[in-house]
Motif scaffolding. Structure first.
Motif, PDB file in Angstrom:
ATOM      1  N   SER A  94      43.037 115.733  56.076  1.00  0.00           N
ATOM      2  CA  SER A  94      42.368 117.036  56.113  1.00  0.00           C
ATOM      3  C   SER A  94      41.148 117.003  57.019  1.00  0.00           C
ATOM      4  O   SER A  94      40.859 117.977  57.732  1.00  0.00           O
ATOM      5  N   GLN A  95      40.426 115.882  57.007  1.00  0.00           N
ATOM      6  CA  GLN A  95      39.271 115.750  57.893  1.00  0.00           C
ATOM      7  C   GLN A  95      39.694 115.816  59.356  1.00  0.00           C
ATOM      8  O   GLN A  95      39.050 116.476  60.169  1.00  0.00           O
ATOM      9  N   ILE A  96      40.790 115.122  59.683  1.00  0.00           N
ATOM     10  CA  ILE A  96      41.272 115.146  61.063  1.00  0.00           C
ATOM     11  C   ILE A  96      41.701 116.558  61.455  1.00  0.00           C
ATOM     12  O   ILE A  96      41.335 117.060  62.531  1.00  0.00           O
ATOM     13  N   LYS A  97      42.451 117.214  60.578  1.00  0.00           N
ATOM     14  CA  LYS A  97      42.942 118.560  60.903  1.00  0.00           C
ATOM     15  C   LYS A  97      41.803 119.560  61.001  1.00  0.00           C
ATOM     16  O   LYS A  97      41.835 120.475  61.836  1.00  0.00           O
ATOM     17  N   GLU A  98      40.799 119.397  60.162  1.00  0.00           N
ATOM     18  CA  GLU A  98      39.642 120.288  60.242  1.00  0.00           C
ATOM     19  C   GLU A  98      38.953 120.146  61.596  1.00  0.00           C
ATOM     20  O   GLU A  98      38.527 121.142  62.194  1.00  0.00           O
ATOM     21  N   GLU A  99      38.848 118.913  62.079  1.00  0.00           N
ATOM     22  CA  GLU A  99      38.221 118.693  63.380  1.00  0.00           C
ATOM     23  C   GLU A  99      39.099 119.225  64.508  1.00  0.00           C
ATOM     24  O   GLU A  99      38.608 119.882  65.442  1.00  0.00           O
ATOM     25  N   LEU A 100      40.412 118.944  64.439  1.00  0.00           N
ATOM     26  CA  LEU A 100      41.314 119.396  65.497  1.00  0.00           C
ATOM     27  C   LEU A 100      41.450 120.913  65.527  1.00  0.00           C
ATOM     28  O   LEU A 100      41.713 121.497  66.584  1.00  0.00           O
ATOM     29  N   ALA A 101      41.289 121.547  64.375  1.00  0.00           N
ATOM     30  CA  ALA A 101      41.375 123.004  64.323  1.00  0.00           C
ATOM     31  C   ALA A 101      40.253 123.656  65.118  1.00  0.00           C
ATOM     32  O   ALA A 101      40.376 124.804  65.561  1.00  0.00           O
ATOM     33  N   GLU A 102      39.160 122.927  65.299  1.00  0.00           N
ATOM     34  CA  GLU A 102      38.024 123.446  66.068  1.00  0.00           C
ATOM     35  C   GLU A 102      38.046 122.952  67.507  1.00  0.00           C
ATOM     36  O   GLU A 102      37.141 123.247  68.282  1.00  0.00           O
ATOM     37  N   THR A 103      39.082 122.184  67.870  1.00  0.00           N
ATOM     38  CA  THR A 103      39.176 121.619  69.210  1.00  0.00           C
ATOM     39  C   THR A 103      40.310 122.286  69.970  1.00  0.00           C
ATOM     40  O   THR A 103      41.426 122.388  69.460  1.00  0.00           O
ATOM     41  N   ALA A 104      40.033 122.739  71.186  1.00  0.00           N
ATOM     42  CA  ALA A 104      41.071 123.382  71.989  1.00  0.00           C
ATOM     43  C   ALA A 104      40.784 123.122  73.462  1.00  0.00           C
ATOM     44  O   ALA A 104      39.629 123.034  73.883  1.00  0.00           O
ATOM     45  N   GLY A 105      41.846 122.988  74.226  1.00  0.00           N
ATOM     46  CA  GLY A 105      41.682 122.809  75.663  1.00  0.00           C
ATOM     47  C   GLY A 105      41.175 124.093  76.308  1.00  0.00           C
ATOM     48  O   GLY A 105      41.520 125.199  75.883  1.00  0.00           O
ATOM     49  N   SER A 106      40.372 123.936  77.320  1.00  0.00           N
ATOM     50  CA  SER A 106      39.819 125.118  77.989  1.00  0.00           C
ATOM     51  C   SER A 106      40.807 125.753  78.954  1.00  0.00           C
ATOM     52  O   SER A 106      40.751 126.961  79.213  1.00  0.00           O
ATOM     53  N   ALA A 107      41.730 124.956  79.471  1.00  0.00           N
ATOM     54  CA  ALA A 107      42.715 125.474  80.429  1.00  0.00           C
ATOM     55  C   ALA A 107      43.864 126.163  79.694  1.00  0.00           C
ATOM     56  O   ALA A 107      44.284 125.739  78.617  1.00  0.00           O
ATOM     57  N   ARG A 108      44.391 127.205  80.311  1.00  0.00           N
ATOM     58  CA  ARG A 108      45.465 127.972  79.672  1.00  0.00           C
ATOM     59  C   ARG A 108      46.713 127.124  79.478  1.00  0.00           C
ATOM     60  O   ARG A 108      47.395 127.240  78.450  1.00  0.00           O
ATOM     61  N   HIS A 109      47.033 126.251  80.445  1.00  0.00           N
ATOM     62  CA  HIS A 109      48.253 125.447  80.309  1.00  0.00           C
ATOM     63  C   HIS A 109      48.145 124.469  79.139  1.00  0.00           C
ATOM     64  O   HIS A 109      49.142 124.135  78.500  1.00  0.00           O
ATOM     65  N   CYS A 110      46.919 124.011  78.811  1.00  0.00           N
ATOM     66  CA  CYS A 110      46.736 123.139  77.644  1.00  0.00           C
ATOM     67  C   CYS A 110      46.908 123.920  76.350  1.00  0.00           C
ATOM     68  O   CYS A 110      47.479 123.414  75.383  1.00  0.00           O
ATOM     69  N   GLN A 111      46.416 125.139  76.346  1.00  0.00           N
ATOM     70  CA  GLN A 111      46.573 125.982  75.165  1.00  0.00           C
ATOM     71  C   GLN A 111      48.050 126.286  74.909  1.00  0.00           C
ATOM     72  O   GLN A 111      48.511 126.287  73.761  1.00  0.00           O
ATOM     73  N   ILE A 112      48.804 126.515  75.989  1.00  0.00           N
ATOM     74  CA  ILE A 112      50.242 126.762  75.848  1.00  0.00           C
ATOM     75  C   ILE A 112      50.943 125.524  75.309  1.00  0.00           C
ATOM     76  O   ILE A 112      51.837 125.615  74.454  1.00  0.00           O
ATOM     77  N   ALA A 113      50.538 124.339  75.778  1.00  0.00           N
ATOM     78  CA  ALA A 113      51.145 123.094  75.301  1.00  0.00           C
ATOM     79  C   ALA A 113      50.896 122.906  73.810  1.00  0.00           C
ATOM     80  O   ALA A 113      51.783 122.453  73.068  1.00  0.00           O
ATOM     81  N   GLU A 114      49.690 123.246  73.336  1.00  0.00           N
ATOM     82  CA  GLU A 114      49.390 123.104  71.911  1.00  0.00           C
ATOM     83  C   GLU A 114      50.183 124.110  71.092  1.00  0.00           C
ATOM     84  O   GLU A 114      50.700 123.782  70.017  1.00  0.00           O
ATOM     85  N   ILE A 115      50.314 125.335  71.605  1.00  0.00           N
ATOM     86  CA  ILE A 115      51.127 126.339  70.920  1.00  0.00           C
ATOM     87  C   ILE A 115      52.578 125.876  70.843  1.00  0.00           C
ATOM     88  O   ILE A 115      53.249 126.020  69.811  1.00  0.00           O
ATOM     89  N   ALA A 116      53.072 125.302  71.944  1.00  0.00           N
ATOM     90  CA  ALA A 116      54.458 124.822  71.978  1.00  0.00           C
ATOM     91  C   ALA A 116      54.700 123.754  70.917  1.00  0.00           C
ATOM     92  O   ALA A 116      55.744 123.742  70.253  1.00  0.00           O
ATOM     93  N   ALA A 117      53.741 122.837  70.742  1.00  0.00           N
ATOM     94  CA  ALA A 117      53.879 121.795  69.718  1.00  0.00           C
ATOM     95  C   ALA A 117      53.857 122.397  68.323  1.00  0.00           C
ATOM     96  O   ALA A 117      54.642 121.998  67.447  1.00  0.00           O
ATOM     97  N   LEU A 118      52.962 123.344  68.096  1.00  0.00           N
ATOM     98  CA  LEU A 118      52.897 124.002  66.797  1.00  0.00           C
ATOM     99  C   LEU A 118      54.225 124.688  66.462  1.00  0.00           C
ATOM    100  O   LEU A 118      54.738 124.581  65.343  1.00  0.00           O
ATOM    101  N   LEU A 119      54.782 125.375  67.461  1.00  0.00           N
ATOM    102  CA  LEU A 119      56.054 126.059  67.232  1.00  0.00           C
ATOM    103  C   LEU A 119      57.198 125.076  67.040  1.00  0.00           C
ATOM    104  O   LEU A 119      58.067 125.274  66.192  1.00  0.00           O
TER     105      LEU A 119
END
Length: 318
Positions: free
Chosen positions: A5-30
């Motif tokens: 839970s500690q790791i997920k709480e930290e990662l939930a507040e972490t996101a790539g600034s570039a759009r292609h990184c955000q798409i990659a994270e969305i793709a993994a979630l899906l």
């Protein structure tokens, strides 16, 4: 709060600034926690499920920030099992669904009915990092490092596990795979590699906490080894001293210590006076002081004499 839970709480507040990184994270979630339904009816919709509110919020924020998609959210609670809520996020608007599937390079796996993200979104190092973040948020966990090191991500089909394993390998992490019930689980048990994974995912606070735990565990293990070693050595020293005392007492009873040469008489008397001292400490009390090897040599002479007396005693009794 668990370490996962500690790791997920930290990662939930972490996101790539570039759009292609955000798409990659969305793709993994899906890929790990989502589903594309209704395709056969001509009304496809994207469904994402999670029991973690922070993960649901992260997915919702990424969709709105990256694609300007407003997601429908519902919560189901199982009051009987007293579990956390099951958060369901739905994208049903045709235009949004097509945009999301296309950008995340989602494609169906015919035999399983599952959908997997395409490898084209994993060309950049930063995108692979974002992909691992999303995969862990969707279906990852880690044990309490105080008890042991175990990092894992569960996948519904083998193809997803193999894809994720290749991403791990690109960062030098050798994730192993097992089939647990109906899930393909990738896991890592080596502390050093788990540290590397946390660094790759940008979970830096969790990484520091893990390193602190590893340092403390290492110190405890070192101290325990030293104590065990010293205890074993003390036991050997005590056992040897008892044998030496028995030899000297036998000599004293049979022929008397005065019959011994001066060096051996001095050694025998010193051991009788200080039965608990080590050879080195015993040698420092002699006049002149004697080294450990010298003390050992004299005690060996006393043992040989005692053994000969024992043999003579047995011969007489026969």
């Amino acid at each position: 709060m668990s370490f996962s839970s500690q790791i997920k709480e930290e990662l939930a507040e972490t996101a790539g600034s570039a759009r292609h990184c955000q798409i990659a994270e969305i793709a993994a979630l899906l890929s790990m926690g989502g589903q594309v339904a209704g395709v056969e009816k001509g009304h496809p919709k994207v469904i994402f499920r999670t029991e973690n509110l922070l993960v649901a919020r992260k997915y919702f924020t990424l969709l709105r920030k990256t694609f300007n998609i407003n997601t429908e959210i519902s919560v189901r609670r199982n009051l009987f099992l007293q579990k956390n809520g099951n958060y369901i996020l739905l994208v049903s608007k045709q235009e949004d669904v097509e945009k999301l599937i296309s950008a995340a390079r989602m494609k169906p796996l015919a035999e399983s009915g599952q959908w997997i993200s395409g490898n084209r979104i994993l060309q950049n190092d930063c995108c692979r990092r974002a992909f691992l973040r999303g995969a862990f948020l969707a279906s990852g966990s880690m044990s309490n490092p105080e008890k042991g090191y175990h990092f894992e991500i569960s996948c519904t089909v083998r193809e997803k596990a193999e894809q994720l394993r290749e991403v791990f390998a690109s960062f030098g992490v050798d994730a192993r795979q097992i089939l647990r019930k109906k899930y393909y689980v990738l896991y890592v048990k080596e502390g050093d590699q788990i540290v590397d994974i946390l660094n790759v995912m940008a979970a830096h606070v969790a990484l520091l906490n893990l390193e602190n735990i590893r340092i403390l565990k290492g110190m405890r293990e070192t101290v325990n080894r030293q104590v065990n070693c010293e205890t074993a050595n003390l036991g050997k020293t005590t056992l040897a001293a008892c044998g030496q005392m028995n030899d000297i007492v036998l000599i004293q009873q049979k022929i008397g210590l005065d019959s011994l040469p001066a060096p051996l008489r001095e050694m025998a008397q010193a051991r009788l006076d200080w039965p608990d001292l080590s050879l080195k400490e015993l040698g420092s009390l002699l006049d002149p002081p004697l080294g450990k090897s010298g003390v050992n040599h004299r005690l060996r002479k006393l043992k040989e004499l005692a053994d000969s007396l024992r043999v003579n005693e047995e011969d007489v009794s026969c």
